[in-house]
Motif scaffolding. Structure first.
Motif, PDB file in Angstrom:
ATOM      1  N   MET A   1     119.246  97.014  14.522  1.00 47.09           N
ATOM      2  CA  MET A   1     118.234  95.954  14.690  1.00 47.09           C
ATOM      3  C   MET A   1     118.359  94.928  13.565  1.00 47.09           C
ATOM      4  O   MET A   1     119.463  94.655  13.119  1.00 47.09           O
ATOM      5  CB  MET A   1     116.853  96.579  14.805  1.00 47.09           C
ATOM      6  N   ARG A   2     117.188  94.375  13.126  1.00 52.15           N
ATOM      7  CA  ARG A   2     117.277  93.262  12.176  1.00 52.15           C
ATOM      8  C   ARG A   2     116.576  93.593  10.853  1.00 52.15           C
ATOM      9  O   ARG A   2     115.764  92.819  10.367  1.00 52.15           O
ATOM     10  CB  ARG A   2     116.671  92.008  12.796  1.00 52.15           C
ATOM     11  N   ASN A   3     116.872  94.785  10.325  1.00 54.22           N
ATOM     12  CA  ASN A   3     116.370  95.172   9.000  1.00 54.22           C
ATOM     13  C   ASN A   3     114.852  95.204   8.896  1.00 54.22           C
ATOM     14  O   ASN A   3     114.288  94.800   7.874  1.00 54.22           O
ATOM     15  CB  ASN A   3     116.933  94.244   7.918  1.00 54.22           C
ATOM     16  N   ALA A   4     114.197  95.625   9.952  1.00 47.31           N
ATOM     17  CA  ALA A   4     112.735  95.677   9.892  1.00 47.31           C
ATOM     18  C   ALA A   4     112.264  96.867   9.066  1.00 47.31           C
ATOM     19  O   ALA A   4     112.916  97.905   9.015  1.00 47.31           O
ATOM     20  CB  ALA A   4     112.177  95.782  11.299  1.00 47.31           C
ATOM     21  N   LYS A   5     111.101  96.664   8.429  1.00 40.64           N
ATOM     22  CA  LYS A   5     110.460  97.773   7.718  1.00 40.64           C
ATOM     23  C   LYS A   5     109.551  98.467   8.741  1.00 40.64           C
ATOM     24  O   LYS A   5     108.749  97.798   9.421  1.00 40.64           O
ATOM     25  CB  LYS A   5     109.641  97.186   6.572  1.00 40.64           C
ATOM     26  N   ILE A   6     109.683  99.776   8.851  1.00 40.38           N
ATOM     27  CA  ILE A   6     108.875 100.520   9.830  1.00 40.38           C
ATOM     28  C   ILE A   6     108.144 101.634   9.094  1.00 40.38           C
ATOM     29  O   ILE A   6     108.776 102.496   8.481  1.00 40.38           O
ATOM     30  CB  ILE A   6     109.769 101.126  10.940  1.00 40.38           C
ATOM     31  N   SER A   7     106.824 101.594   9.132  1.00 40.29           N
ATOM     32  CA  SER A   7     106.040 102.632   8.459  1.00 40.29           C
ATOM     33  C   SER A   7     105.062 103.229   9.464  1.00 40.29           C
ATOM     34  O   SER A   7     104.786 102.632  10.521  1.00 40.29           O
ATOM     35  CB  SER A   7     105.303 102.051   7.251  1.00 40.29           C
ATOM     36  N   ALA A   8     104.509 104.382   9.129  1.00 36.57           N
ATOM     37  CA  ALA A   8     103.598 105.045  10.072  1.00 36.57           C
ATOM     38  C   ALA A   8     102.710 106.041   9.357  1.00 36.57           C
ATOM     39  O   ALA A   8     103.107 106.621   8.344  1.00 36.57           O
ATOM     40  CB  ALA A   8     104.412 105.771  11.148  1.00 36.57           C
ATOM     41  N   SER A   9     101.515 106.228   9.907  1.00 36.13           N
ATOM     42  CA  SER A   9     100.588 107.199   9.326  1.00 36.13           C
ATOM     43  C   SER A   9      99.401 107.409  10.268  1.00 36.13           C
ATOM     44  O   SER A   9      99.176 106.612  11.184  1.00 36.13           O
ATOM     45  CB  SER A   9     100.084 106.665   7.980  1.00 36.13           C
ATOM     46  N   THR A  10      98.640 108.438   9.972  1.00 38.86           N
ATOM     47  CA  THR A  10      97.330 108.577  10.621  1.00 38.86           C
ATOM     48  C   THR A  10      96.280 107.849   9.770  1.00 38.86           C
ATOM     49  O   THR A  10      95.148 107.682  10.201  1.00 38.86           O
ATOM     50  CB  THR A  10      96.930 110.063  10.729  1.00 38.86           C
ATOM     51  N   ASP A  11      96.681 107.437   8.574  1.00 40.85           N
ATOM     52  CA  ASP A  11      95.779 106.783   7.625  1.00 40.85           C
ATOM     53  C   ASP A  11      95.930 105.256   7.754  1.00 40.85           C
ATOM     54  O   ASP A  11      97.054 104.734   7.639  1.00 40.85           O
ATOM     55  CB  ASP A  11      96.170 107.247   6.205  1.00 40.85           C
ATOM     56  N   TYR A  12      94.822 104.578   7.966  1.00 37.16           N
ATOM     57  CA  TYR A  12      94.866 103.138   8.227  1.00 37.16           C
ATOM     58  C   TYR A  12      95.313 102.313   7.021  1.00 37.16           C
ATOM     59  O   TYR A  12      95.572 101.124   7.143  1.00 37.16           O
ATOM     60  CB  TYR A  12      93.512 102.656   8.751  1.00 37.16           C
ATOM     61  N   ALA A  13      95.413 102.946   5.862  1.00 43.78           N
ATOM     62  CA  ALA A  13      95.917 102.218   4.692  1.00 43.78           C
ATOM     63  C   ALA A  13      97.310 101.647   4.981  1.00 43.78           C
ATOM     64  O   ALA A  13      97.684 100.601   4.438  1.00 43.78           O
ATOM     65  CB  ALA A  13      95.946 103.137   3.480  1.00 43.78           C
ATOM     66  N   VAL A  14      98.049 102.325   5.854  1.00 41.38           N
ATOM     67  CA  VAL A  14      99.409 101.866   6.182  1.00 41.38           C
ATOM     68  C   VAL A  14      99.392 100.491   6.879  1.00 41.38           C
ATOM     69  O   VAL A  14     100.382  99.768   6.882  1.00 41.38           O
ATOM     70  CB  VAL A  14     100.133 102.923   7.071  1.00 41.38           C
ATOM     71  N   SER A  15      98.244 100.124   7.442  1.00 42.88           N
ATOM     72  CA  SER A  15      98.148  98.858   8.189  1.00 42.88           C
ATOM     73  C   SER A  15      97.804  97.665   7.286  1.00 42.88           C
ATOM     74  O   SER A  15      97.748  96.535   7.755  1.00 42.88           O
ATOM     75  CB  SER A  15      97.087  98.985   9.289  1.00 42.88           C
ATOM     76  N   ALA A  16      97.586  97.913   6.000  1.00 38.96           N
ATOM     77  CA  ALA A  16      97.060  96.867   5.108  1.00 38.96           C
ATOM     78  C   ALA A  16      97.890  95.590   5.156  1.00 38.96           C
ATOM     79  O   ALA A  16      99.120  95.628   5.150  1.00 38.96           O
ATOM     80  CB  ALA A  16      97.007  97.395   3.679  1.00 38.96           C
ATOM     81  N   GLY A  17      97.188  94.462   5.210  1.00 38.15           N
ATOM     82  CA  GLY A  17      97.856  93.157   5.160  1.00 38.15           C
ATOM     83  C   GLY A  17      98.490  92.737   6.480  1.00 38.15           C
ATOM     84  O   GLY A  17      99.383  91.899   6.490  1.00 38.15           O
ATOM     85  N   SER A  18      98.014  93.288   7.595  1.00 37.35           N
ATOM     86  CA  SER A  18      98.613  92.919   8.889  1.00 37.35           C
ATOM     87  C   SER A  18      98.128  91.556   9.364  1.00 37.35           C
ATOM     88  O   SER A  18      96.951  91.234   9.281  1.00 37.35           O
ATOM     89  CB  SER A  18      98.258  93.958   9.963  1.00 37.35           C
ATOM     90  N   LYS A  19      99.070  90.795   9.890  1.00 38.52           N
ATOM     91  CA  LYS A  19      98.728  89.486  10.484  1.00 38.52           C
ATOM     92  C   LYS A  19      98.116  89.705  11.871  1.00 38.52           C
ATOM     93  O   LYS A  19      97.210  88.998  12.288  1.00 38.52           O
ATOM     94  CB  LYS A  19     100.024  88.668  10.568  1.00 38.52           C
TER      95      LYS A  19
END
Ligand SMILES: NC(=O)C1=CN([C@@H]2O[C@H](COP(=O)(O)OP(=O)(O)OC[C@H]3O[C@@H](n4cnc5c(N)ncnc54)[C@H](O)[C@@H]3O)[C@@H](O)[C@H]2O)C=CC1
Ligand SMILES: CC(=O)C(=O)O
Length: 325
Positions: A71-89
């Motif tokens: 793909m195009r060097n995307a950062k992919i993160s995941a969690s059950t904790d919503y802290a992982v979503s911080a700063g989403s557009k």
């Protein structure tokens, strides 16, 4: 000296901020189809996945990360904790239950409202400036519920609405006309699903309106029976669910298109969910960009189309009245 230090001479600390982060809540069939479309089309280079199932969300993350080199060097993160979503557009919500064969979208309303009550405050806690995009069904009502729960202005709460129905409509028109779907222009507005309204008066190919060629098009007295095209749109989800258990690819592509419009500040027009009256969210053609909905296109409608839209709004209001917040 460690290998890393031998390789790199640090100049400054790296940042993970890409400015285009998208969180997807719910890594089921719809969520993952949307994620796959966004990653392979380069819509975002930063995706966070959230789900209640720790194993499933980790499994999906790892599987995607293993495809990173394709793909195009995307950062992919995941969690059950919503802290992982911080700063989403953008935060896209696809979590919750789906229809089983024989169920309508409206049958899901209270169960998925309860799911949203858990999700929305968490998303806003970590991304207070985000745009919320809802796909979970019944999408029109859940977009209204999200607006109520979030306290955000309406332009920042968007439902995928009839973007999918319109795509199905254009595909089916293309099959009948022998013209590519991207060259068949037409909108379905109102409820996503059973009471959706096809705007036959505006369907056109290169500006040639089919209603100028056949004044009865789409109506009961049309001898060419074009109304069957809309009937097939309404039946589409039921048919696919009967055949494969769920729908996924088309809605995934639809969500990716809406996300792209927002992230690129495209000012493009999509039939997305918007609060047309204070107490109902229904799809109308919206101009989308980085701040969410900029405008609603004042689409001229026939009396009959307007009457059908009001019927859609009435159905929404009746269902909404029974929701326990
Ligand atoms: N708007 C549209 O055009 C369409 C909407 N849908 C709707 O999308 C929704 C999802 O459908 P599928 O992906 O097929 O379902 P699915 O069952 O495959 O996935 C749902 C996911 O949500 C997760 N989930 C459930 N509760 C949660 C919570 N409280 N927090 C976080 N995650 C939670 C589950 O663990 C699961 O991974 C359904 O409501 C379905 O009706 C489906 C197709 C089209
Ligand atoms: C399930 C659903 O809402 C759809 O595919 O249209």
């Amino acid at each position: 000296m460690e290998t890393l230090s031998k390789l790199l001479q640090p100049i400054q600390k790296k940042t993970d901020d890409t400015g285009n982060k998208v969180t997807v809540v719910g890594v089921g069939q719809v969520g993952m189809a949307a994620v796959f479309a966004m990653l392979t089309q380069g819509v975002t280079s930063n995706i966070a996945l959230v789900d209640v199932s720790a194993e499933k969300v980790k499994g999906e993350m790892l599987d995607l990360q293993h495809g990173s080199a394709f793909m195009r060097n995307a950062k992919i993160s995941a969690s059950t904790d919503y802290a992982v979503s911080a700063g989403s557009k953008i935060c896209i919500v696809t979590a919750g239950v789906r229809q089983r064969e024989g169920e309508t979208r409206l049958d899901l309303v209270q169960r998925n409202t309860d799911v949203l009550k858990m999700i929305i405050p968490q998303l806003l806690k970590h991304s207070p400036d985000t745009i919320l995009m809802i796909a979970s069904n019944p999408v029109d009502i859940l977009t209204f519920v999200t607006w109520k729960l979030s306290g955000l202005p309406k332009q920042r709460v968007i439902g995928s609405g009839t973007n999918l129905d319109s795509a199905r409509f254009r595909y089916l028109l293309s099959e009948r006309l022998g013209i590519a779907p991207t060259s068949c222009h037409g909108y379905i507005i109102g409820e996503h699903g059973d009471t959706s309204v096809p705007v036959w008066s505006g369907v056109n190919i290169a500006g040639v309106r089919l209603s100028d060629l056949n004044k009865d098009i789409g109506s009961a007295c049309d001898t060419e029976n074009w109304k069957v095209v809309h009937e097939k749109v309404v039946q589409s989800a039921y048919e696919v669910i009967k055949l494969k258990g769920y729908t996924s690819w088309a809605i995934g592509l639809s969500l990716a298109q809406l996300a792209r419009a927002i992230l690129t500040n495209a000012h493009s027009v999509h039939p997305g969910e918007h609060g047309i009256e204070d107490e109902a969210f229904l799809s109308l053609p919206c101009v989308l960009g980085t701040c969410g909905v900029y405008d609603i296109v004042r689409q001229p409608l026939t009396d009959n189309e307007l009457q059908q839209l009001r019927k859609s709004a009435k159905v929404m209001a009746q269902v909404q009245a029974g929701i326990k917040f």
